[in-house]
Scaffold this active site. Structure first.
Site, PDB file in Angstrom:
ATOM      1  N   HIS A 168      -6.301 -12.399  -5.201  1.00 12.75           N
ATOM      2  CA  HIS A 168      -6.304 -11.011  -5.670  1.00 12.75           C
ATOM      3  C   HIS A 168      -5.953 -11.043  -7.156  1.00 12.75           C
ATOM      4  O   HIS A 168      -4.791 -11.222  -7.533  1.00 12.75           O
ATOM      5  CB  HIS A 168      -5.272 -10.187  -4.883  1.00 12.75           C
ATOM      6  CG  HIS A 168      -5.148  -8.765  -5.336  1.00 12.75           C
ATOM      7  ND1 HIS A 168      -5.641  -7.703  -4.611  1.00 12.75           N
ATOM      8  CD2 HIS A 168      -4.581  -8.220  -6.441  1.00 12.75           C
ATOM      9  CE1 HIS A 168      -5.393  -6.575  -5.253  1.00 12.75           C
ATOM     10  NE2 HIS A 168      -4.741  -6.876  -6.365  1.00 12.75           N
ATOM     11  N   ASP A 207       3.443  -3.232   1.535  1.00  9.37           N
ATOM     12  CA  ASP A 207       2.865  -4.330   0.753  1.00  9.37           C
ATOM     13  C   ASP A 207       3.270  -5.697   1.300  1.00  9.37           C
ATOM     14  O   ASP A 207       2.555  -6.684   1.135  1.00  9.37           O
ATOM     15  CB  ASP A 207       3.344  -4.224  -0.701  1.00  9.37           C
ATOM     16  CG  ASP A 207       2.259  -3.709  -1.626  1.00  9.37           C
ATOM     17  OD1 ASP A 207       1.337  -3.040  -1.132  1.00  9.37           O
ATOM     18  OD2 ASP A 207       2.343  -3.970  -2.835  1.00  9.37           O
ATOM     19  N   ASN A 245      -4.663  -6.766 -12.964  1.00 11.19           N
ATOM     20  CA  ASN A 245      -3.566  -6.807 -13.932  1.00 11.19           C
ATOM     21  C   ASN A 245      -2.352  -7.465 -13.288  1.00 11.19           C
ATOM     22  O   ASN A 245      -1.597  -8.191 -13.914  1.00 11.19           O
ATOM     23  CB  ASN A 245      -3.228  -5.410 -14.437  1.00 11.19           C
ATOM     24  CG  ASN A 245      -2.335  -5.454 -15.657  1.00 11.19           C
ATOM     25  OD1 ASN A 245      -2.612  -6.168 -16.623  1.00 11.19           O
ATOM     26  ND2 ASN A 245      -1.231  -4.719 -15.620  1.00 11.19           N
ATOM     27  N   MET A 301      -8.509  -8.511 -19.593  1.00  9.20           N
ATOM     28  CA  MET A 301      -9.310  -9.721 -19.702  1.00  9.20           C
ATOM     29  C   MET A 301     -10.614  -9.486 -20.459  1.00  9.20           C
ATOM     30  O   MET A 301     -11.140 -10.391 -21.115  1.00  9.20           O
ATOM     31  CB  MET A 301      -9.592 -10.293 -18.305  1.00  9.20           C
ATOM     32  CG  MET A 301     -10.216 -11.675 -18.306  1.00  9.20           C
ATOM     33  SD  MET A 301      -9.215 -12.957 -19.150  1.00  9.20           S
ATOM     34  CE  MET A 301      -7.947 -13.259 -17.908  1.00  9.20           C
ATOM     35  N   ARG A 302     -11.136  -8.269 -20.411  1.00  7.18           N
ATOM     36  CA  ARG A 302     -12.363  -7.971 -21.159  1.00  7.18           C
ATOM     37  C   ARG A 302     -12.127  -8.093 -22.661  1.00  7.18           C
ATOM     38  O   ARG A 302     -12.966  -8.623 -23.400  1.00  7.18           O
ATOM     39  CB  ARG A 302     -12.861  -6.574 -20.799  1.00  7.18           C
ATOM     40  CG  ARG A 302     -13.360  -6.451 -19.361  1.00  7.18           C
ATOM     41  CD  ARG A 302     -13.520  -5.018 -18.938  1.00  7.18           C
ATOM     42  NE  ARG A 302     -12.239  -4.306 -18.922  1.00  7.18           N
ATOM     43  CZ  ARG A 302     -12.069  -3.079 -18.437  1.00  7.18           C
ATOM     44  NH1 ARG A 302     -13.096  -2.424 -17.924  1.00  7.18           N
ATOM     45  NH2 ARG A 302     -10.880  -2.510 -18.451  1.00  7.18           N
ATOM     46  N   ARG A 305       1.313   4.018   0.791  1.00  4.22           N
ATOM     47  CA  ARG A 305       1.567   2.650   0.364  1.00  4.22           C
ATOM     48  C   ARG A 305       3.049   2.558   0.023  1.00  4.22           C
ATOM     49  O   ARG A 305       3.558   3.320  -0.796  1.00  4.22           O
ATOM     50  CB  ARG A 305       0.732   2.290  -0.861  1.00  4.22           C
ATOM     51  CG  ARG A 305       0.965   0.854  -1.312  1.00  4.22           C
ATOM     52  CD  ARG A 305       0.183   0.488  -2.557  1.00  4.22           C
ATOM     53  NE  ARG A 305       0.422  -0.894  -2.927  1.00  4.22           N
ATOM     54  CZ  ARG A 305      -0.082  -1.485  -4.006  1.00  4.22           C
ATOM     55  NH1 ARG A 305      -0.871  -0.800  -4.821  1.00  4.22           N
ATOM     56  NH2 ARG A 305       0.179  -2.746  -4.277  1.00  4.22           N
TER      57      ARG A 305
END
Length: 404
Positions: free
Chosen positions: A212, A152, A215, A287-288, A95
């Site tokens: 998408h 990317d 984070n 977010m949790r 990547r």
């Protein structure tokens, strides 16, 4: 045929060894804190299966080569290894953050490709040097296995000039390559292909908006199977509100903060990339945790949630106009796949776009691509799990077979 996928960071290496006959991961793992004293290696055998086995090692890794050598020891171990020796690795897929305009698609790594990656270090100062380090490690440890760079920015290379240029003096584009490149392209491309398969629609006729959400967050407008716009820009900072990134802001804030706070450009960059977004508003970037705080009446957590959702809704409206006739809106990545509360809030009161989700179906968890909208809705809403590592591995094989 086994492909090793490497995502090399400045002090880390994320890896996955994939058997391309089954397209399943034989093992995966993460080497952390390279060059930072005591490091950590978390290695999983048969990851994400009932037979998963985890090995955790803590030791110092002076550099990326040392970290990867330990990974090789684990994957070829006589007792716990998944291959007999590293000669069973056919290729290495990397990547890579940024290849600019020169590299428009994935390429077999050679000196020219490494030179381009090096040239774009000023625009990717954290990622491109680390990506190069990963490539050099692979060349040293796996000289028999060709390396392929999967970028990317690649999926977004089809954006028209009117979408990727900033309305700045044109000379800045010509001399400094200042333009919008977009990121998370590997994920957006994988999701686009999977959505076409799921809907039974030819890829070159597919019109979707991909979301998408993790984070890091980005969206893409896909028309006839090709990206025509995306939310991120010359860096991953532009666009949506994210875990620690601010997303879109008025650029005049930079000189304002320099004057009022006495901050340097580097300090402002740190604030906007690492101390803003959800974290900047409510002190939490997971977010949790934010949902848990909202349930307890935390007003700042609620505000952060509403701001996060609002930005997504705004871009959906914008991209719907760009794409035209929509075949689907697709959610993916950590939040997109797993957070029914975010999806429900994003899709609420979107009758104007023909969107109406089924709350009960939306609330169900599944590792498979699925509809979450009510039967008969004009625009389907889908959840499609992403798999960037598999996309990199598939692309690596395609490049080496001359089919990319």
């Amino acid at each position: 045929m086994n492909v090793l996928v490497i995502n090399s960071g400045s002090s880390s290496i994320k890896y996955q060894l994939i058997d391309m006959t089954t397209e399943k991961a034989l093992c995966s793992g993460l080497v952390e804190r390279i060059g930072e004293g005591m490091g950590k290696l978390t290695h999983k055998i048969k990851p994400d299966t009932d037979a998963e086995e985890k090995i955790v090692l803590e030791q110092a890794f002076a550099n990326h080569v040392e970290g990867m050598k330990k990974v090789v020891d684990l994957i070829t171990d006589a007792d716990k290894g998944v291959i007999a020796d590293k000669g069973e690795i056919y290729a290495v897929g990397h990547r890579v953050l940024l290849g600019g305009e020169e590299i428009k698609q994935s390429v077999k790594i050679d000196e020219w490709a490494k030179g381009i990656i090096r040239d774009y270090i000023p625009l990717g100062p954290l990622h491109n040097p680390a990506n190069l380090a990963g490539i050099e490690v692979a060349e040293e440890l796996f000289p028999h296995a060709p390396s392929v760079g999967v970028f990317d920015t690649e999926f977004h290379q089809t954006m028209p000039k009117k979408a990727y240029l900033y309305p700045l003096p044109y000379d800045l584009y010509k001399t400094l390559r200042i333009r919008r490149y977009g990121f998370h392209g590997t994920s957006h491309r994988y999701i686009t292909k999977k959505t076409a398969e799921f809907l039974g629609k030819p890829l070159d006729e597919l019109n979707i908006i991909t979301c998408h959400l993790g984070n890091g967050c980005s969206m893409a407008a896909v028309k006839n199977g090709r990206c025509v716009d995306t939310t991120m820009g010359i860096t991953p900072l532009e666009g949506l509100m994210m875990g620690t990134r601010c997303g879109d802001i008025d650029p005049a804030l930079v000189p304002f903060l320099m004057e009022k706070k006495g901050w340097s450009g580097a300090e402002i960059d740190t604030v906007m990339n690492k101390q803003s977004g959800l974290k900047g508003i409510c002190g939490m970037n997971d977010m949790r945790d934010i949902h848990a705080a909202r349930e307890k009446g935390d007003e700042m957590a609620e505000l952060a949630f509403q701001m996060f959702v609002y930005r997504i809704r705004k871009y959906i409206g914008s991209f719907a106009v760009v794409v035209g006739k929509l075949d689907a809106i697709v959610f993916t990545a950590g939040i997109g796949e797993n957070d029914d509360l975010v999806r429900a809030a994003v899709c609420k009161d979107m009758d104007i776009l023909g969107i109406d989700i089924d709350e009960a179906v939306n609330a169900k968890r599944s590792g498979q691509a699925r509809h979450i909208g009510k039967p008969g809705q004009r625009v389907p809403v889908l959840v499609v799990p992403t798999n960037e590592e598999l996309e990199i591995a598939q692309t690596t094989v395609a490049v080496l077979n001359g089919k990319n």
